[in-house]
Design an enzyme around this catalytic site. Sequence first.
Site, mmCIF file in Angstrom:
data_model
loop_
_atom_site.group_PDB
_atom_site.id
_atom_site.type_symbol
_atom_site.label_atom_id
_atom_site.label_comp_id
_atom_site.label_asym_id
_atom_site.label_seq_id
_atom_site.Cartn_x
_atom_site.Cartn_y
_atom_site.Cartn_z
ATOM 1 N N PHE A 118 0.816 -1.195 0.120
ATOM 2 C CA PHE A 118 -0.166 0.079 -0.241
ATOM 3 C C PHE A 118 1.006 1.076 0.139
ATOM 4 C CE2 PHE A 118 -4.133 -1.684 1.888
ATOM 5 C CZ PHE A 118 -4.691 -1.697 0.649
ATOM 6 N N GLN A 239 -9.621 12.133 6.310
ATOM 7 C CA GLN A 239 -9.005 11.818 5.179
ATOM 8 C C GLN A 239 -9.996 11.685 4.220
ATOM 9 O OE1 GLN A 239 -7.665 7.495 4.937
ATOM 10 N NE2 GLN A 239 -5.900 8.663 4.927
ATOM 11 N N HIS A 241 -10.852 10.870 0.075
ATOM 12 C CA HIS A 241 -10.613 9.900 -1.084
ATOM 13 C C HIS A 241 -11.034 10.815 -2.324
ATOM 14 C CE1 HIS A 241 -10.262 7.051 -4.387
ATOM 15 N NE2 HIS A 241 -9.614 6.241 -3.371
ATOM 16 N N LEU A 251 -16.995 4.835 -3.875
ATOM 17 C CA LEU A 251 -15.466 5.046 -4.306
ATOM 18 C C LEU A 251 -15.158 4.701 -5.695
ATOM 19 C CD1 LEU A 251 -12.932 3.989 -1.482
ATOM 20 C CD2 LEU A 251 -13.294 6.152 -2.725
#
Lengths: 644, 83
Positions: A118, A239, A241, A251
């Site tokens: 990641f 946070q 996206h 998403l």
Amino acid sequence: MIPKRTFDAVIIGGGGAGLRAALQLSQANLKVALLSKVFPTRSHTVSAQGGITAALANVSEDNWHWHMYDTVKGSDYLGDQDAIEFMCRNALPAVYELEHMGLPFSRLDNGKIYQRPFGGQSKNYGGEQAIRTCAAADRTGHALLHTLYQRNIAARTQFFDEFFALDLVRDEEGYVLGVVALEIETGEPCLFESRATLLATGGACRIFRHSTNAHINTGDGLGMVLRAGLPLEDMEFWQFHPTGIPEVGSLISEGVRGEGGYLVNKDGEKFMKRYAPNALDLASRDVVARSIAQEIRAGRGCGEHGDYVHLKIEHLGAEKIKARLPGIRELSMQFAGADPITDPIPVTPTAHYMMGGIPSNMHGQVVAPVRTGPEEAVPGLYAVGECACVSVHGANRLGGNSLLDLVVFGRAAGQHMIEYLRENPFPRTLPEEQVDKALARLARWEKSKGSETVAGLRVEMQKIMQDHCGVYRTEALLKEGLELLDKVEARLPDAALSDQSKMFNTARLEALELENLTGHRPGYPGFRPGPHGKPRRPYPGRPSQAGRRPVAAPYPVFQGKRHPGLQAGAAEAADGGDLPAEGEDLLMMNPDRIVSIRVPPFVKPPSGDEGGQGGFFHAPVWQLLSNPPQPPFTKGGRTVRVQS
Amino acid sequence: MDGQPNPSRLRWLCRRGMLELDAWLARFLDVRYSQLPADQQTAFARLLDQDDMALFDWFTGEQEPPAEFRVVVDEIRTTRYPR
Ligand SMILES: Cc1cc2nc3c(=O)[nH]c(=O)nc-3n(C[C@H](O)[C@H](O)[C@H](O)COP(=O)(O)OP(=O)(O)OC[C@H]3O[C@@H](n4cnc5c(N)ncnc54)[C@H](O)[C@@H]3O)c2cc1C
């Protein structure tokens, strides 16, 4: 008096965090109640697809120090380093423990737990990509929930499914003695009395208009804590996206851009070239998110309200899209009404994870300046998971560190509660007036009259949050947002319920959730304005103390609990002094532990961010590696939606 | 569950752990559910007892739902809010 049930410990929340803590207690033969407003295995943890990070070194060379380094750095040096050390160190036994509990991790050919890379994972303190996130296919969260749930059943945790916690009961001396809850099925309130109470109610990203979070993520624990007179911590850190479908929030993973998708504004311009001339559409999450937000603010967004941009993949061709991105195509058709074979996908930054929350330490104890000290434990109250701020994520959570946070601190909290219960064997007198207060709040909705609707106010609040406290923030914008939020909140007493029935009254639950959301919404950096017109971040990877000046807030914002080495000089740092330069030694960890680390030269400002825009607050901080590797994850040759 | 499912209960059971499921189920409940015949309404109530991941796979078309849910899953996949 309402019906009362008595337990040793009450856990509020049946996600990964609550289940892990409950298990620890039940295995110690304590009498444990676990309340969850939805069936536990339908908690939001089920969404976690990417995996859980631990430096097992099954695929690449690795050790927990490197994981710690990445996490400290990822936190923008704002995480609690002792807690981060605790988490990264305990990641290994935590994952092996899950394996032994039967969590069906994917396997490597040699039989070891499968790991995937990641962004933000490095070898050798900032070196090449490490491969550190352990996964059970693309459903690690699901597997985690089911494993822990089964274990809890075996350990005889008593589950109260579809019970909605309303308020904590806290006596005059500050002890938390249980919780008032609502049985959703009957609509009747009841009291759970316990000597120790743990909040594991998950995040609050539903405060934003666009969010990747399930609708249950309304930060109920946060509202409860504020109403109990306790503060929250780090509530400016969310946070985002960069690419979610507007309104729905679903998403669209970076894998799509990895496959060659690119972003355009309403003029059809590929705007990323202006913000990140080299990385373009593959720039890190925060850069892409801010670029989109900039375009939207500059009036170059698409659609009637100009509040999104377009992600184009038509050029890949129908065949490739069908073969490699079928899931993305499906979501786009389902929720955006756009078939990416012929139409662009509308996308906009979408709230993904809440870094702030209930201030707690690495034993899960809720800490606050309750009596004399700045960080005293609130007796009988614990918090873990996304609702808590330990803080291991600082200003930014790295992928796979959240599930880790749940199990490591869930276990630690359970362990500490066992000791606490041993030391506090006797029940204390319940303050009836506290119970009455919670009931009054409930009754107010039962009798509600007025012209406002809960749904209407919620949408207004979410929109203000998105536009004023989202990815793009300036002091003026935040101030304005707060004023608008105050106005919305002032209208709340005029909101009436559409449904006054008792059983399964979703309207009433939504009203209570809205109260929880509006309760904590002001925790935004408007209270900590940065120097205007100055670059907020002289270069990334720095303790960006500018945003951390305590300024009066309408509710107590918690400032303590930082590594003292970094706390000191915060005020000067705000004015640009005291910032170590490239190559300089930065005291990163406790002096008696890992010593200092050279500020690595590769930490460069992401292109387009040098200009001192004066207001960007780090939303997602993936800028650590200026172009973090985002390998498209594939399954049978297809890019799959694996999100962390 | 006896007889027809309680609509309020259904509304709450449509709250799931995954955002997309919330969106799919709420849309269906708002727009389509009340027009369906009783047997499909009960199928929907049973569907809500299924696991989130299973629902996700069925709704995305990743996997074929069991026969008893085929019609209702299809309805969920094709229902849209009116423009
Ligand atoms: C799309 C997506 C993908 C993600 N992928 C990853 C990943 O790959 N790796 C990773 O580490 N993290 C990931 N995350 C983050 C991670 O999933 C969450 O941070 C984590 O699951 C939160 O767990 P929790 O136990 O704190 O809360 P949750 O799982 O949200 O559980 C909250 C619990 O509290 C209960 N509750 C809430 N309010 C009340 C109330 N008033 N009364 C009673 N009960 C209540 C709920 O019923 C629920 O059981 C992802 C997040 C998203 C959105």
